[in-house]
Scaffold this motif. Sequence first.
Motif, PDB file in Angstrom:
ATOM      1  N   VAL A   6      34.550  53.986  36.386  1.00 25.63           N
ATOM      2  CA  VAL A   6      33.977  52.559  36.104  1.00 25.63           C
ATOM      3  C   VAL A   6      35.563  51.756  36.143  1.00 25.63           C
ATOM      4  CG1 VAL A   6      33.109  51.203  34.204  1.00 25.63           C
ATOM      5  CG2 VAL A   6      31.903  53.371  34.816  1.00 25.63           C
ATOM      6  N   GLU A   7      36.470  52.115  35.296  1.00 20.95           N
ATOM      7  CA  GLU A   7      37.671  51.484  35.014  1.00 20.95           C
ATOM      8  C   GLU A   7      38.054  51.164  36.762  1.00 20.95           C
ATOM      9  OE1 GLU A   7      41.569  51.687  32.444  1.00 20.95           O
ATOM     10  OE2 GLU A   7      41.034  53.311  33.996  1.00 20.95           O
ATOM     11  N   GLN A   8      38.202  52.047  37.385  1.00 22.50           N
ATOM     12  CA  GLN A   8      38.751  51.581  38.571  1.00 22.50           C
ATOM     13  C   GLN A   8      38.025  50.562  39.535  1.00 22.50           C
ATOM     14  OE1 GLN A   8      39.112  55.809  40.428  1.00 22.50           O
ATOM     15  NE2 GLN A   8      40.992  56.036  39.324  1.00 22.50           N
ATOM     16  N   ALA A   9      36.644  51.015  39.290  1.00 15.83           N
ATOM     17  CA  ALA A   9      35.833  49.905  40.168  1.00 15.83           C
ATOM     18  C   ALA A   9      35.905  48.576  39.615  1.00 15.83           C
ATOM     19  CB  ALA A   9      34.230  50.267  40.130  1.00 15.83           C
ATOM     20  N   LEU A  10      36.035  48.464  38.303  1.00 12.95           N
ATOM     21  CA  LEU A  10      36.242  47.122  37.592  1.00 12.95           C
ATOM     22  C   LEU A  10      37.510  46.523  38.115  1.00 12.95           C
ATOM     23  CD1 LEU A  10      34.870  47.544  33.875  1.00 12.95           C
ATOM     24  CD2 LEU A  10      33.807  46.283  35.557  1.00 12.95           C
ATOM     25  N   MET A  11      38.686  47.242  37.921  1.00 18.89           N
ATOM     26  CA  MET A  11      39.880  46.588  38.213  1.00 18.89           C
ATOM     27  C   MET A  11      39.804  46.136  39.782  1.00 18.89           C
ATOM     28  SD  MET A  11      41.026  46.718  35.367  1.00 18.89           S
ATOM     29  CE  MET A  11      39.929  47.432  34.240  1.00 18.89           C
ATOM     30  N   ALA A  12      39.197  47.119  40.555  1.00 18.88           N
ATOM     31  CA  ALA A  12      39.438  46.693  41.912  1.00 18.88           C
ATOM     32  C   ALA A  12      38.417  45.398  42.333  1.00 18.88           C
ATOM     33  CB  ALA A  12      38.488  47.804  42.939  1.00 18.88           C
ATOM     34  N   PHE A  13      37.491  45.314  41.508  1.00 16.99           N
ATOM     35  CA  PHE A  13      36.682  44.058  41.622  1.00 16.99           C
ATOM     36  C   PHE A  13      37.454  42.897  41.184  1.00 16.99           C
ATOM     37  CE2 PHE A  13      33.460  41.017  39.762  1.00 16.99           C
ATOM     38  CZ  PHE A  13      32.718  40.839  40.816  1.00 16.99           C
ATOM     39  N   ARG A  14      38.246  42.899  39.813  1.00 16.23           N
ATOM     40  CA  ARG A  14      38.958  41.834  39.322  1.00 16.23           C
ATOM     41  C   ARG A  14      40.084  41.874  40.389  1.00 16.23           C
ATOM     42  NH1 ARG A  14      43.020  44.152  35.412  1.00 16.23           N
ATOM     43  NH2 ARG A  14      43.696  44.997  37.285  1.00 16.23           N
ATOM     44  N   ASP A  15      40.724  42.602  40.964  1.00 15.66           N
ATOM     45  CA  ASP A  15      41.770  42.115  41.770  1.00 15.66           C
ATOM     46  C   ASP A  15      41.359  41.729  43.156  1.00 15.66           C
ATOM     47  OD1 ASP A  15      43.191  43.334  39.827  1.00 15.66           O
ATOM     48  OD2 ASP A  15      43.647  45.172  40.920  1.00 15.66           O
ATOM     49  N   LYS A  16      40.217  42.060  43.765  1.00 10.98           N
ATOM     50  CA  LYS A  16      39.626  41.403  44.919  1.00 10.98           C
ATOM     51  C   LYS A  16      39.377  39.840  44.737  1.00 10.98           C
ATOM     52  CE  LYS A  16      36.056  41.977  48.346  1.00 10.98           C
ATOM     53  NZ  LYS A  16      34.952  42.649  48.446  1.00 10.98           N
ATOM     54  N   LYS A  17      38.847  39.520  43.390  1.00  5.29           N
ATOM     55  CA  LYS A  17      38.641  38.383  43.186  1.00  5.29           C
ATOM     56  C   LYS A  17      39.474  37.419  42.656  1.00  5.29           C
ATOM     57  CE  LYS A  17      34.141  38.312  43.241  1.00  5.29           C
ATOM     58  NZ  LYS A  17      33.173  37.256  44.154  1.00  5.29           N
ATOM     59  N   GLY A  18      40.736  37.982  42.689  1.00  4.82           N
ATOM     60  CA  GLY A  18      41.991  37.324  42.165  1.00  4.82           C
ATOM     61  C   GLY A  18      41.906  36.855  40.779  1.00  4.82           C
ATOM     62  N   TRP A  19      41.311  37.627  39.991  1.00  5.97           N
ATOM     63  CA  TRP A  19      41.011  37.295  38.392  1.00  5.97           C
ATOM     64  C   TRP A  19      42.446  37.738  37.663  1.00  5.97           C
ATOM     65  CZ3 TRP A  19      35.138  38.366  38.200  1.00  5.97           C
ATOM     66  CH2 TRP A  19      34.607  37.514  38.845  1.00  5.97           C
ATOM     67  N   GLN A  20      43.027  38.691  38.053  1.00  2.13           N
ATOM     68  CA  GLN A  20      43.882  39.152  37.201  1.00  2.13           C
ATOM     69  C   GLN A  20      44.747  38.594  36.289  1.00  2.13           C
ATOM     70  OE1 GLN A  20      46.448  42.487  38.789  1.00  2.13           O
ATOM     71  NE2 GLN A  20      46.825  43.385  37.058  1.00  2.13           N
ATOM     72  N   LYS A  21      45.028  37.108  37.053  1.00  3.26           N
ATOM     73  CA  LYS A  21      45.814  36.072  36.364  1.00  3.26           C
ATOM     74  C   LYS A  21      45.410  35.679  35.249  1.00  3.26           C
ATOM     75  CE  LYS A  21      44.161  32.857  39.885  1.00  3.26           C
ATOM     76  NZ  LYS A  21      44.850  32.227  40.955  1.00  3.26           N
TER      77      LYS A  21
END
Length: 103
Positions: A6-21
Amino acid sequence: MDYKEVEQALMAFRDKKGWQKYHNLKDLAISLNLEASEVLEIFQWQPSDHELSDVERQHLEEELADTLIYTFYMCEKLHVDPMDIVAKKMKSNQSRHWETEAK
């Protein structure tokens, strides 16, 4: 899915959307609180014995998922496993409450 998946999927989704910032602890905490308020809103003005309709239950599940997602994002930022911190808190609560009951 286990937590790591779940964590990996959430981080991949976040990174794909450019939301990490946008994912700093303050803003994640605000978002977590807003989602928790949406959970509460489902019950607003309902009697305490109100039975959820199928639509309300689905809405509640979606809002609970949102709160968990923001919690998981915060745990990732803190480099903690949410299952570990829950287990620690349960252990703390048990020892604290058992001491209170023994008095």
